[in-house]
Design a protein around this motif. Sequence first.
Motif, PDB file in Angstrom:
ATOM      1  N   ILE A  27       0.836  -1.203   0.000  1.00 19.04           N
ATOM      2  CA  ILE A  27       0.000   0.000   0.000  1.00 19.04           C
ATOM      3  C   ILE A  27       0.869   1.250   0.000  1.00 19.04           C
ATOM      4  CG2 ILE A  27      -1.604   1.347   1.429  1.00 19.04           C
ATOM      5  CD1 ILE A  27      -3.037  -1.229   2.095  1.00 19.04           C
ATOM      6  N   GLY A  28       2.021   1.163   0.654  1.00 18.24           N
ATOM      7  CA  GLY A  28       2.961   2.282   0.621  1.00 18.24           C
ATOM      8  C   GLY A  28       3.363   2.632  -0.800  1.00 18.24           C
ATOM      9  N   HIS A  29       3.565   1.615  -1.643  1.00 16.30           N
ATOM     10  CA  HIS A  29       3.885   1.866  -3.056  1.00 16.30           C
ATOM     11  C   HIS A  29       2.767   2.643  -3.733  1.00 16.30           C
ATOM     12  CE1 HIS A  29       7.661  -0.165  -3.494  1.00 16.30           C
ATOM     13  NE2 HIS A  29       7.194  -1.332  -3.099  1.00 16.30           N
ATOM     14  N   HIS A  30       1.517   2.252  -3.462  1.00 18.70           N
ATOM     15  CA  HIS A  30       0.384   2.932  -4.083  1.00 18.70           C
ATOM     16  C   HIS A  30       0.272   4.383  -3.611  1.00 18.70           C
ATOM     17  CE1 HIS A  30      -1.795  -0.102  -6.449  1.00 18.70           C
ATOM     18  NE2 HIS A  30      -1.325  -0.982  -5.585  1.00 18.70           N
ATOM     19  N   LEU A  31       0.443   4.602  -2.325  1.00 23.47           N
ATOM     20  CA  LEU A  31       0.324   5.954  -1.793  1.00 23.47           C
ATOM     21  C   LEU A  31       1.431   6.870  -2.304  1.00 23.47           C
ATOM     22  CD1 LEU A  31      -0.687   5.208   1.915  1.00 23.47           C
ATOM     23  CD2 LEU A  31      -2.158   5.858   0.004  1.00 23.47           C
ATOM     24  N   HIS A  32       2.596   6.287  -2.586  1.00 19.63           N
ATOM     25  CA  HIS A  32       3.731   7.072  -3.097  1.00 19.63           C
ATOM     26  C   HIS A  32       3.734   7.162  -4.620  1.00 19.63           C
ATOM     27  CE1 HIS A  32       5.875   5.650   0.817  1.00 19.63           C
ATOM     28  NE2 HIS A  32       5.154   6.725   1.032  1.00 19.63           N
ATOM     29  N   HIS A  33       2.723   6.575  -5.272  1.00 23.50           N
ATOM     30  CA  HIS A  33       2.612   6.598  -6.744  1.00 23.50           C
ATOM     31  C   HIS A  33       3.858   6.037  -7.416  1.00 23.50           C
ATOM     32  CE1 HIS A  33      -0.917   9.109  -6.070  1.00 23.50           C
ATOM     33  NE2 HIS A  33      -0.174   9.967  -5.383  1.00 23.50           N
ATOM     34  N   ASP A  34       4.381   4.956  -6.864  1.00 26.26           N
ATOM     35  CA  ASP A  34       5.631   4.397  -7.364  1.00 26.26           C
ATOM     36  C   ASP A  34       5.501   3.820  -8.769  1.00 26.26           C
ATOM     37  OD1 ASP A  34       7.059   5.129  -5.162  1.00 26.26           O
ATOM     38  OD2 ASP A  34       6.815   3.227  -4.116  1.00 26.26           O
ATOM     39  N   SER A  35       4.320   3.327  -9.124  1.00 28.22           N
ATOM     40  CA  SER A  35       4.137   2.795 -10.470  1.00 28.22           C
ATOM     41  C   SER A  35       4.316   3.888 -11.518  1.00 28.22           C
ATOM     42  CB  SER A  35       2.747   2.159 -10.600  1.00 28.22           C
ATOM     43  OG  SER A  35       2.532   1.668 -11.898  1.00 28.22           O
ATOM     44  N   ARG A  36       3.727   5.048 -11.261  1.00 28.29           N
ATOM     45  CA  ARG A  36       3.858   6.172 -12.199  1.00 28.29           C
ATOM     46  C   ARG A  36       5.292   6.679 -12.256  1.00 28.29           C
ATOM     47  NH1 ARG A  36      -1.398   9.729 -10.208  1.00 28.29           N
ATOM     48  NH2 ARG A  36      -2.969   8.097 -10.528  1.00 28.29           N
ATOM     49  N   TRP A  37       5.896   6.836 -11.070  1.00 30.03           N
ATOM     50  CA  TRP A  37       7.275   7.323 -11.039  1.00 30.03           C
ATOM     51  C   TRP A  37       8.221   6.337 -11.727  1.00 30.03           C
ATOM     52  CZ3 TRP A  37       8.788  12.024 -10.344  1.00 30.03           C
ATOM     53  CH2 TRP A  37       8.049  12.901  -9.542  1.00 30.03           C
ATOM     54  N   GLY A  38       8.001   5.044 -11.523  1.00 24.74           N
ATOM     55  CA  GLY A  38       8.845   4.046 -12.157  1.00 24.74           C
ATOM     56  C   GLY A  38       8.738   4.087 -13.660  1.00 24.74           C
ATOM     57  N   THR A  39       7.509   4.250 -14.172  1.00 26.19           N
ATOM     58  CA  THR A  39       7.304   4.341 -15.623  1.00 26.19           C
ATOM     59  C   THR A  39       7.990   5.574 -16.187  1.00 26.19           C
ATOM     60  OG1 THR A  39       5.174   3.199 -15.453  1.00 26.19           O
ATOM     61  CG2 THR A  39       5.577   4.495 -17.448  1.00 26.19           C
ATOM     62  N   LEU A  40       7.880   6.704 -15.467  1.00 20.98           N
ATOM     63  CA  LEU A  40       8.508   7.949 -15.922  1.00 20.98           C
ATOM     64  C   LEU A  40      10.019   7.819 -15.979  1.00 20.98           C
ATOM     65  CD1 LEU A  40       8.306  10.942 -16.666  1.00 20.98           C
ATOM     66  CD2 LEU A  40       8.325  11.480 -14.221  1.00 20.98           C
ATOM     67  N   VAL A  41      10.616   7.245 -14.938  1.00 20.76           N
ATOM     68  CA  VAL A  41      12.078   7.097 -14.894  1.00 20.76           C
ATOM     69  C   VAL A  41      12.558   6.159 -15.990  1.00 20.76           C
ATOM     70  CG1 VAL A  41      13.992   6.174 -13.524  1.00 20.76           C
ATOM     71  CG2 VAL A  41      12.310   7.680 -12.466  1.00 20.76           C
ATOM     72  N   ARG A  42      11.854   5.042 -16.192  1.00 19.65           N
ATOM     73  CA  ARG A  42      12.252   4.107 -17.255  1.00 19.65           C
ATOM     74  C   ARG A  42      12.170   4.763 -18.628  1.00 19.65           C
ATOM     75  NH1 ARG A  42       9.598   0.424 -13.791  1.00 19.65           N
ATOM     76  NH2 ARG A  42       7.611   0.745 -14.855  1.00 19.65           N
ATOM     77  N   ALA A  43      11.123   5.559 -18.861  1.00 17.95           N
ATOM     78  CA  ALA A  43      10.982   6.243 -20.150  1.00 17.95           C
ATOM     79  C   ALA A  43      12.124   7.235 -20.358  1.00 17.95           C
ATOM     80  CB  ALA A  43       9.639   6.961 -20.211  1.00 17.95           C
ATOM     81  N   MET A  44      12.470   7.981 -19.304  1.00 19.78           N
ATOM     82  CA  MET A  44      13.570   8.939 -19.406  1.00 19.78           C
ATOM     83  C   MET A  44      14.893   8.231 -19.689  1.00 19.78           C
ATOM     84  SD  MET A  44      12.641  11.583 -16.304  1.00 19.78           S
ATOM     85  CE  MET A  44      14.203  12.425 -16.519  1.00 19.78           C
ATOM     86  N   GLN A 104      18.809   3.139 -12.555  1.00 25.73           N
ATOM     87  CA  GLN A 104      17.450   2.618 -12.472  1.00 25.73           C
ATOM     88  C   GLN A 104      17.259   1.769 -11.218  1.00 25.73           C
ATOM     89  OE1 GLN A 104      15.919   0.841 -16.077  1.00 25.73           O
ATOM     90  NE2 GLN A 104      14.482  -0.438 -14.964  1.00 25.73           N
ATOM     91  N   SER A 105      18.251   0.927 -10.921  1.00 23.62           N
ATOM     92  CA  SER A 105      18.161   0.077  -9.742  1.00 23.62           C
ATOM     93  C   SER A 105      18.200   0.909  -8.461  1.00 23.62           C
ATOM     94  CB  SER A 105      19.306  -0.940  -9.739  1.00 23.62           C
ATOM     95  OG  SER A 105      19.237  -1.774 -10.877  1.00 23.62           O
ATOM     96  N   GLY A 106      19.036   1.952  -8.468  1.00 22.70           N
ATOM     97  CA  GLY A 106      19.127   2.822  -7.301  1.00 22.70           C
ATOM     98  C   GLY A 106      17.805   3.534  -7.031  1.00 22.70           C
ATOM     99  N   PHE A 107      17.146   3.988  -8.094  1.00 25.81           N
ATOM    100  CA  PHE A 107      15.838   4.629  -7.932  1.00 25.81           C
ATOM    101  C   PHE A 107      14.837   3.640  -7.349  1.00 25.81           C
ATOM    102  CE2 PHE A 107      11.575   5.428  -9.541  1.00 25.81           C
ATOM    103  CZ  PHE A 107      11.357   6.724  -9.115  1.00 25.81           C
ATOM    104  N   SER A 108      14.837   2.419  -7.866  1.00 25.76           N
ATOM    105  CA  SER A 108      13.917   1.394  -7.379  1.00 25.76           C
ATOM    106  C   SER A 108      14.165   1.088  -5.900  1.00 25.76           C
ATOM    107  CB  SER A 108      14.064   0.114  -8.215  1.00 25.76           C
ATOM    108  OG  SER A 108      13.224  -0.905  -7.727  1.00 25.76           O
ATOM    109  N   ARG A 109      15.433   0.969  -5.515  1.00 25.06           N
ATOM    110  CA  ARG A 109      15.750   0.690  -4.104  1.00 25.06           C
ATOM    111  C   ARG A 109      15.283   1.831  -3.200  1.00 25.06           C
ATOM    112  NH1 ARG A 109      20.558  -0.935  -6.448  1.00 25.06           N
ATOM    113  NH2 ARG A 109      21.654   0.913  -5.684  1.00 25.06           N
ATOM    114  N   TRP A 110      15.398   3.060  -3.680  1.00 28.69           N
ATOM    115  CA  TRP A 110      14.957   4.218  -2.911  1.00 28.69           C
ATOM    116  C   TRP A 110      13.452   4.141  -2.641  1.00 28.69           C
ATOM    117  CZ3 TRP A 110      13.045   9.143  -5.490  1.00 28.69           C
ATOM    118  CH2 TRP A 110      12.675  10.086  -4.527  1.00 28.69           C
ATOM    119  N   ARG A 111      12.674   3.810  -3.689  1.00 28.02           N
ATOM    120  CA  ARG A 111      11.229   3.709  -3.513  1.00 28.02           C
ATOM    121  C   ARG A 111      10.856   2.535  -2.610  1.00 28.02           C
ATOM    122  NH1 ARG A 111       9.681   8.623  -4.768  1.00 28.02           N
ATOM    123  NH2 ARG A 111       7.521   7.878  -4.788  1.00 28.02           N
ATOM    124  N   GLU A 112      11.617   1.441  -2.705  1.00 25.71           N
ATOM    125  CA  GLU A 112      11.364   0.293  -1.834  1.00 25.71           C
ATOM    126  C   GLU A 112      11.627   0.656  -0.371  1.00 25.71           C
ATOM    127  OE1 GLU A 112      10.029  -2.555  -2.501  1.00 25.71           O
ATOM    128  OE2 GLU A 112       9.923  -2.329  -4.667  1.00 25.71           O
TER     129      GLU A 112
END
Length: 209
Positions: free
Chosen positions: A64-81, A130-138
């Motif tokens: 639920i923390g992932h959902h509240l932090h909008h991690d799916s959207r942020w992850g998609t944005l970072v991968r696209a960049m 990319q991995s560092g960003f993912s670990r930060w959100r985790e």
Amino acid sequence: QLAQFGAKARVEVGSAYRLTVSHRTDAAMAMTSHRNGKRSVMISDTMMQQFTSDEIETTIAHEIGHHLHHDSRWGTLVRAMLIIIRIYLALIALYWLMGLVGIRSIADTAGIPLFTLLMLIIGLMLLPIQSGFSRWRERMADQYALKVTGKPQVFASNMIKFANQSFYEANPDWLTRLTLSHPSYKERITMAERYTEELETQDGRWRLS
């Protein structure tokens, strides 16, 4: 219990589902989805068999923390960049290498294999970002789970069980950690231990005052 957790976390949990995966794997898993303004919770039968109710609650809090932090959207944005950066850098490298390998222009189809190779190399170079960003959100989701449940010992117990099920080492070397999408299990257990110490310190100050 899910309703009580939702009230504590100020998140409305609409429904819960049991996923039957035990015929394929022994690994435990849980996830959440967003429907009609409410969050649906999905828990595998393997998790229900192997984990306590408190451990399941802590895992769901993380999701639920992932959902509240909008991690799916942020992850998609970072991968696209990062994809755009990969293409840009690969084109620059291809431009500088054209004369060395006998390619007439950027549009020459003979440069496709080299461009593909450059994309692969640059992708590997950008992987730690990319991995560092993912670990930060985790870590943010972990911190949310610890805060909203207030059960760091249960969180640590979760990590030990997940580590025993995982192919990854609990404490990998620094080079391996650069490529991981999640913090190592040792890091996450250490986080829980530090949170426990903070709670004990706060309790001590309260008693002294």
